[in-house]
Write a protein that holds these residues in place. Structure first.
Motif, PDB file in Angstrom:
ATOM      1  N   GLU A  16      -2.496  12.377 -33.054  1.00  0.00           N
ATOM      2  CA  GLU A  16      -3.737  12.945 -33.637  1.00  0.00           C
ATOM      3  C   GLU A  16      -3.537  13.144 -35.135  1.00  0.00           C
ATOM      4  O   GLU A  16      -2.528  13.724 -35.551  1.00  0.00           O
ATOM      5  CB  GLU A  16      -4.007  14.291 -32.986  1.00  0.00           C
ATOM      6  N   LEU A  17      -4.479  12.636 -35.916  1.00  0.00           N
ATOM      7  CA  LEU A  17      -4.371  12.749 -37.373  1.00  0.00           C
ATOM      8  C   LEU A  17      -5.581  13.507 -37.904  1.00  0.00           C
ATOM      9  O   LEU A  17      -6.609  13.580 -37.230  1.00  0.00           O
ATOM     10  CB  LEU A  17      -4.360  11.351 -37.997  1.00  0.00           C
ATOM     11  N   TYR A  21      -8.042   9.620 -41.331  1.00  0.00           N
ATOM     12  CA  TYR A  21      -6.730   8.990 -41.532  1.00  0.00           C
ATOM     13  C   TYR A  21      -6.380   8.098 -40.341  1.00  0.00           C
ATOM     14  O   TYR A  21      -6.774   8.386 -39.215  1.00  0.00           O
ATOM     15  CB  TYR A  21      -5.631  10.055 -41.697  1.00  0.00           C
ATOM     16  N   THR A  22      -5.636   7.031 -40.631  1.00  0.00           N
ATOM     17  CA  THR A  22      -5.137   6.190 -39.539  1.00  0.00           C
ATOM     18  C   THR A  22      -3.644   5.934 -39.743  1.00  0.00           C
ATOM     19  O   THR A  22      -3.166   5.936 -40.884  1.00  0.00           O
ATOM     20  CB  THR A  22      -5.830   4.810 -39.473  1.00  0.00           C
ATOM     21  N   LEU A  23      -2.953   5.726 -38.639  1.00  0.00           N
ATOM     22  CA  LEU A  23      -1.517   5.399 -38.693  1.00  0.00           C
ATOM     23  C   LEU A  23      -1.350   4.091 -37.944  1.00  0.00           C
ATOM     24  O   LEU A  23      -1.843   3.958 -36.820  1.00  0.00           O
ATOM     25  CB  LEU A  23      -0.728   6.542 -38.033  1.00  0.00           C
ATOM     26  N   ARG A  24      -0.687   3.137 -38.548  1.00  0.00           N
ATOM     27  CA  ARG A  24      -0.531   1.812 -37.907  1.00  0.00           C
ATOM     28  C   ARG A  24       0.689   1.104 -38.472  1.00  0.00           C
ATOM     29  O   ARG A  24       1.258   1.543 -39.483  1.00  0.00           O
ATOM     30  CB  ARG A  24      -1.795   0.968 -38.126  1.00  0.00           C
ATOM     31  N   PRO A  25       1.099  -0.019 -37.828  1.00  0.00           N
ATOM     32  CA  PRO A  25       2.203  -0.800 -38.396  1.00  0.00           C
ATOM     33  C   PRO A  25       1.838  -1.316 -39.792  1.00  0.00           C
ATOM     34  O   PRO A  25       0.649  -1.553 -40.078  1.00  0.00           O
ATOM     35  CB  PRO A  25       2.341  -1.980 -37.427  1.00  0.00           C
ATOM     36  N   ALA A  75      -9.169   7.721 -45.808  1.00  0.00           N
ATOM     37  CA  ALA A  75     -10.521   7.215 -45.527  1.00  0.00           C
ATOM     38  C   ALA A  75     -10.936   6.110 -46.501  1.00  0.00           C
ATOM     39  O   ALA A  75     -11.858   5.331 -46.225  1.00  0.00           O
ATOM     40  CB  ALA A  75     -11.507   8.373 -45.591  1.00  0.00           C
ATOM     41  N   ASN A  76     -10.254   6.020 -47.657  1.00  0.00           N
ATOM     42  CA  ASN A  76     -10.561   4.950 -48.627  1.00  0.00           C
ATOM     43  C   ASN A  76      -9.693   3.715 -48.422  1.00  0.00           C
ATOM     44  O   ASN A  76      -9.604   2.866 -49.305  1.00  0.00           O
ATOM     45  CB  ASN A  76     -10.339   5.464 -50.051  1.00  0.00           C
ATOM     46  N   LEU A 117       5.239  14.657 -40.819  1.00  0.00           N
ATOM     47  CA  LEU A 117       5.638  14.984 -39.440  1.00  0.00           C
ATOM     48  C   LEU A 117       5.151  13.911 -38.455  1.00  0.00           C
ATOM     49  O   LEU A 117       5.890  13.474 -37.572  1.00  0.00           O
ATOM     50  CB  LEU A 117       5.058  16.349 -39.069  1.00  0.00           C
ATOM     51  N   LYS A 118       3.915  13.455 -38.641  1.00  0.00           N
ATOM     52  CA  LYS A 118       3.354  12.441 -37.712  1.00  0.00           C
ATOM     53  C   LYS A 118       4.112  11.117 -37.853  1.00  0.00           C
ATOM     54  O   LYS A 118       4.339  10.410 -36.868  1.00  0.00           O
ATOM     55  CB  LYS A 118       1.871  12.174 -37.994  1.00  0.00           C
TER      56      LYS A 118
END
Ligand code: ACO
Length: 163
Positions: A16-17, A21-25, A75-76, A117-118
């Motif tokens: 959860e962010l 925001y996104t987290l990806r390779p 978000a940008n 942390l994420k």
């Protein structure tokens, strides 16, 4: 040309962010999104071109059971965080695998939002998924508390020989 993902994102845990925001390779197009720029918060990156980025990305892609680099985008669509897990294939522990966490950075304006942390939680989850018996990292004294909050504890001494 469409972007190439460094590795299959299905290995990443559900994380959860904060909104937007996104987290990806890491992907082949992330130079333009600031993947190298953000590393300047940590150290020097030298005279870096997109060509050099693509060269290194292609090498990692060919060895993408060894290099797991992830990014957080805002978000940008700008890279505001990055971190790498490198897998070492050993002889000891019955040809065991260990993970090394390297080059963790969150852009100064984005620090304190638990993005670091994420990233660490995600890299730790990848290390478990690929079967590492442990994961280690080296950090400065001022980051010890951060890594403790990520579930790490102080290990043995680091020795360095700089060439
Ligand atoms: N000292 C003590 N506590 C800290 C520190 C610190 N330096 N940094 C974060 N924390 C705490 C936070 O207060 C938070 O605590 P809480 O859960 O009680 O609220 C918890 O750790 C999680 O913090 P995040 O918000 O996830 O931290 P952030 O997103 O700001 O990322 C990071 C931390 C990566 C160290 C960031 O400050 C950064 O990029 N610093 C500059 C580059 C750097 O030093 N990178 C680490 C290099 S070591 C390596 O790469 C292996």
């Amino acid at each position: 040309m469409a972007d190439t993902s460094l590795f299959d994102k299905s290995i990443l845990p559900e994380i959860e962010l904060p909104e937007g925001y996104t987290l990806r390779p890491l992907s082949s197009g992330d130079y333009q999104r600031g993947a190298v720029e953000v590393l300047k918060v940590l150290t020097t990156v030298g005279d870096f071109t997109e060509e050099l980025y693509r060269e290194r990305f292609d090498y990692w892609f060919k060895h993408n059971d060894t290099y797991y680099t992830i990014v957080v985008l805002n978000a940008n669509d700008k890279v505001v965080g990055i971190g790498t897990l490198m897998i070492e294939r050993k002889l000891i522990h019955q040809a065991g695998l260990t993970g090394h966490i390297e080059d963790i950075v969150i852009a100064e304006s984005e620090q304190g939002k638990k993005l670091g942390l994420k990233i660490i939680n995600s890299l730790s989850a990848i290390s478990k998924a690929v079967g590492c018996y442990k994961v280690t990292l080296v950090c400065s004294d001022h980051n010890v508390e951060f890594y403790k909050k990520c579930g790490f504890k102080k290990g043995t001494n680091e020795m360095v020989s700089v060439s």
